[in-house]
Design a protein around this motif. Structure first.
Motif, short mmCIF file in Angstrom:
data_model
loop_
_atom_site.label_atom_id
_atom_site.label_comp_id
_atom_site.label_asym_id
_atom_site.label_seq_id
_atom_site.Cartn_x
_atom_site.Cartn_y
_atom_site.Cartn_z
N VAL A 128 -7.45 -24.04 -48.82
CA VAL A 128 -6.57 -23.76 -47.43
C VAL A 128 -7.49 -23.91 -46.20
O VAL A 128 -7.03 -24.56 -45.32
N ALA A 129 -8.48 -23.39 -46.25
CA ALA A 129 -9.60 -23.25 -45.06
C ALA A 129 -10.19 -24.62 -44.71
O ALA A 129 -10.34 -24.90 -43.71
N ALA A 130 -10.24 -25.38 -45.99
CA ALA A 130 -10.76 -26.74 -45.82
C ALA A 130 -9.75 -27.70 -44.99
O ALA A 130 -9.97 -28.38 -44.19
N LEU A 131 -8.52 -27.34 -45.37
CA LEU A 131 -7.25 -28.20 -44.81
C LEU A 131 -7.12 -27.60 -43.29
O LEU A 131 -6.95 -28.85 -42.62
N THR A 179 24.04 -24.79 -37.05
CA THR A 179 23.83 -23.52 -36.44
C THR A 179 23.10 -22.79 -37.26
O THR A 179 22.00 -21.96 -36.90
N THR A 180 23.12 -22.87 -38.52
CA THR A 180 21.97 -22.19 -39.53
C THR A 180 20.72 -22.73 -39.31
O THR A 180 19.44 -21.78 -39.20
N VAL A 181 20.45 -23.89 -39.33
CA VAL A 181 19.24 -24.60 -39.19
C VAL A 181 18.54 -24.20 -37.87
O VAL A 181 17.48 -23.67 -37.64
N ARG A 182 19.31 -23.82 -36.71
CA ARG A 182 18.70 -23.75 -35.28
C ARG A 182 18.37 -22.04 -35.35
O ARG A 182 17.42 -21.77 -34.86
N TYR A 183 19.28 -21.37 -36.18
CA TYR A 183 18.85 -19.84 -36.23
C TYR A 183 17.50 -19.71 -37.05
O TYR A 183 16.76 -18.92 -36.37
N GLN A 184 17.40 -20.34 -37.85
CA GLN A 184 16.13 -20.23 -38.87
C GLN A 184 14.93 -20.96 -38.22
O GLN A 184 13.77 -20.52 -38.23
N GLY A 185 15.15 -21.98 -37.08
CA GLY A 185 14.11 -22.37 -36.44
C GLY A 185 13.68 -21.34 -35.56
O GLY A 185 12.28 -21.30 -35.37
N ARG A 186 14.71 -20.44 -34.91
CA ARG A 186 14.27 -19.23 -34.03
C ARG A 186 13.39 -18.38 -34.77
O ARG A 186 12.53 -17.73 -34.55
N THR A 187 14.09 -18.11 -35.94
CA THR A 187 13.21 -17.20 -37.05
C THR A 187 11.88 -17.55 -37.09
O THR A 187 10.66 -16.85 -37.18
N PHE A 188 11.59 -18.87 -37.43
CA PHE A 188 10.11 -19.23 -37.48
C PHE A 188 9.28 -19.19 -36.22
O PHE A 188 8.13 -18.66 -36.41
N GLN A 189 10.01 -19.15 -35.09
CA GLN A 189 9.07 -18.98 -33.78
C GLN A 189 8.71 -17.62 -33.81
O GLN A 189 7.77 -17.32 -33.08
N LEU A 190 9.85 -16.84 -34.36
CA LEU A 190 9.27 -15.27 -34.06
C LEU A 190 8.08 -15.04 -35.09
O LEU A 190 7.55 -14.12 -34.64
N LEU A 191 8.03 -15.73 -36.15
CA LEU A 191 7.19 -15.52 -37.10
C LEU A 191 5.81 -15.98 -36.52
O LEU A 191 4.81 -15.04 -36.71
N THR A 192 5.77 -17.16 -35.87
CA THR A 192 4.67 -17.51 -35.34
C THR A 192 4.04 -16.53 -34.19
O THR A 192 3.01 -16.51 -34.00
N ALA A 193 4.97 -16.00 -33.41
CA ALA A 193 4.65 -15.00 -32.51
C ALA A 193 4.13 -13.82 -33.12
O ALA A 193 3.11 -12.99 -32.33
N CYS A 194 4.56 -13.43 -34.03
CA CYS A 194 4.16 -12.02 -34.80
C CYS A 194 2.72 -12.15 -35.40
O CYS A 194 1.96 -11.42 -35.81
N ALA A 195 2.57 -13.38 -35.89
CA ALA A 195 1.25 -13.79 -36.64
C ALA A 195 0.05 -13.89 -36.06
O ALA A 195 0.11 -13.80 -34.59
N LEU A 196 -1.02 -13.93 -36.69
CA LEU A 196 -2.25 -13.90 -36.09
C LEU A 196 -2.30 -15.47 -35.63
O LEU A 196 -1.67 -16.44 -36.06
N SER A 197 -3.34 -15.67 -34.64
CA SER A 197 -3.44 -17.33 -34.04
C SER A 197 -3.96 -17.89 -35.13
O SER A 197 -4.55 -17.47 -36.03
N PRO A 198 -4.03 -19.09 -34.60
CA PRO A 198 -4.67 -20.13 -35.96
C PRO A 198 -6.01 -19.72 -36.05
O PRO A 198 -6.69 -19.78 -37.39
N ASP A 199 -6.65 -19.43 -35.03
CA ASP A 199 -8.37 -19.32 -35.31
C ASP A 199 -8.48 -17.83 -36.12
O ASP A 199 -9.43 -17.75 -36.84
N GLU A 200 -7.64 -17.04 -35.62
CA GLU A 200 -7.87 -15.69 -36.20
C GLU A 200 -7.41 -15.72 -37.66
O GLU A 200 -8.03 -15.04 -38.56
N SER A 201 -6.45 -16.58 -37.97
CA SER A 201 -5.87 -16.60 -39.25
C SER A 201 -6.97 -17.55 -40.32
O SER A 201 -7.23 -17.04 -41.48
N LEU A 202 -7.59 -18.47 -39.84
CA LEU A 202 -8.58 -19.02 -40.36
C LEU A 202 -9.76 -18.22 -40.80
O LEU A 202 -10.46 -18.26 -41.73
N ALA A 203 -10.36 -17.34 -39.77
CA ALA A 203 -11.32 -16.42 -40.08
C ALA A 203 -10.80 -15.36 -40.97
O ALA A 203 -11.80 -15.28 -41.92
N LEU A 204 -9.84 -14.76 -40.97
CA LEU A 204 -9.11 -13.84 -42.11
C LEU A 204 -9.39 -14.58 -43.39
O LEU A 204 -9.71 -14.17 -44.55
#
Length: 279
Positions: free
Chosen positions: A185-188, A240-265
């Motif tokens: 995963v890290a290599a990708l 409507t469902t697709v748009r709702y889950q699109g917002r859900t994914f945005q919320l997840l990215t906001a709560c997650a570590l940044s890409p650089d922090e994630s790679l380090a972990l």
């Protein structure tokens, strides 16, 4: 409604059916929405059939033959288009995935299938089917490995994964398998082929605690959403469902570590597994 592009009939039985469906619909003077109304489905669904991103089921093939006066053409040919090397509940999603231009996925418990190494996939399938013959397990591993070949293209599809920390902490297949899987995963990530973020335990409650999801976007068809459970899966195209889950994914990215922090972990955890292999 996005227009359907010309499909190469030699590409697959599904592409042939999609091209023939569009031809028959236009010959009948119907729009995608109008044909959808007659079948009690959305115009988006008809567009996805024509674009080859959804499988034509027998119940709809019969209705199409009746509405478009095509004899039994669609019913006779939908069986060939339905053949798949994937489990029934996942086959349509896997085929849609191969046609997607963008894939955004949240994986709460496992490294996503497109990112799995053969050894990791083998451990997962063996856990699912502890008494299955070895050849059955190997067929499943091969099918999953074949799916990952879509990453051989250097730019498409865009692949953005949010992975719960549980997925990288749960020891699946042993320390050696986990070290290899996380290094892959890290290599990708380092090749700039995927975007990956880890949702840490410290984030607490989040927007998708009830399960996984996968959003797929296409060049010439409406987006699809895939939900998966134990031995089950469901494709959803309701806007409507697709748009709702699109917002859900945005919320997840906001709560997650940044890409650089994630790679380090990810690399730190892989290194820990590697050290534990050789105390």
């Amino acid at each position: 409604m996005p227009g359907s592009r010309d499909l190469d009939p030699s590409a697959s039985p599904r592409a042939l059916l999609g091209a023939e469906l569009r031809h028959a619909r236009e010959k009948a003077g119907l729009s995608q929405e109008e044909l959808g109304q007659r079948l009690f489905v959305s115009g988006s669904f008809i567009g996805q059939l024509e674009a080859g991103t959804r499988r034509l089921q027998a119940e709809y093939a019969r209705l199409l033959d009746a509405e478009l006066r095509t004899g039994d053409f669609f019913l006779r040919n939908c069986g060939a288009a339905a053949k798949s090397k994937y489990p029934e509940h996942f086959a349509e999603a896997a085929e849609a995935e191969a046609a997607a231009t963008e894939i955004r996925q949240f994986a709460p418990l496992l490294i996503p299938g497109l990112l799995q190494t053969p050894a990791y996939a083998r451990a997962v399938f063996r856990a699912y089917r502890p008494t299955a013959p070895e050849e059955v397990i190997e067929e499943l591993v091969t099918a999953r490995t074949d799916r990952a070949r879509l990453l051989d293209d250097p730019t498409s599809p865009l692949l953005w994964m949010v992975v719960d920390e549980a997925a990288i902490r749960r020891q699946t297949g042993g320390r050696k398998v986990m070290a290899e899987a996380l290094r892959h995963v890290a290599a990708l990530i380092r090749r700039n082929r995927i975007i990956a973020q880890v949702l840490p335990f410290g984030a607490g409650a989040h927007a998708s605690m009830e399960g996984s999801m996968k959003l797929m976007h296409f060049e010439d068809a409406p987006p699809l959403l895939y939900f998966e459970g134990v031995g089950t899966g469901r494709l959803e195209d309701d806007p409507t469902t697709v748009r709702y889950q699109g917002r859900t994914f945005q919320l997840l990215t906001a709560c997650a570590l940044s890409p650089d922090e994630s790679l380090a972990l990810i690399e730190d955890v892989a290194q820990d597994y590697g050290h534990e292999e050789h105390p």
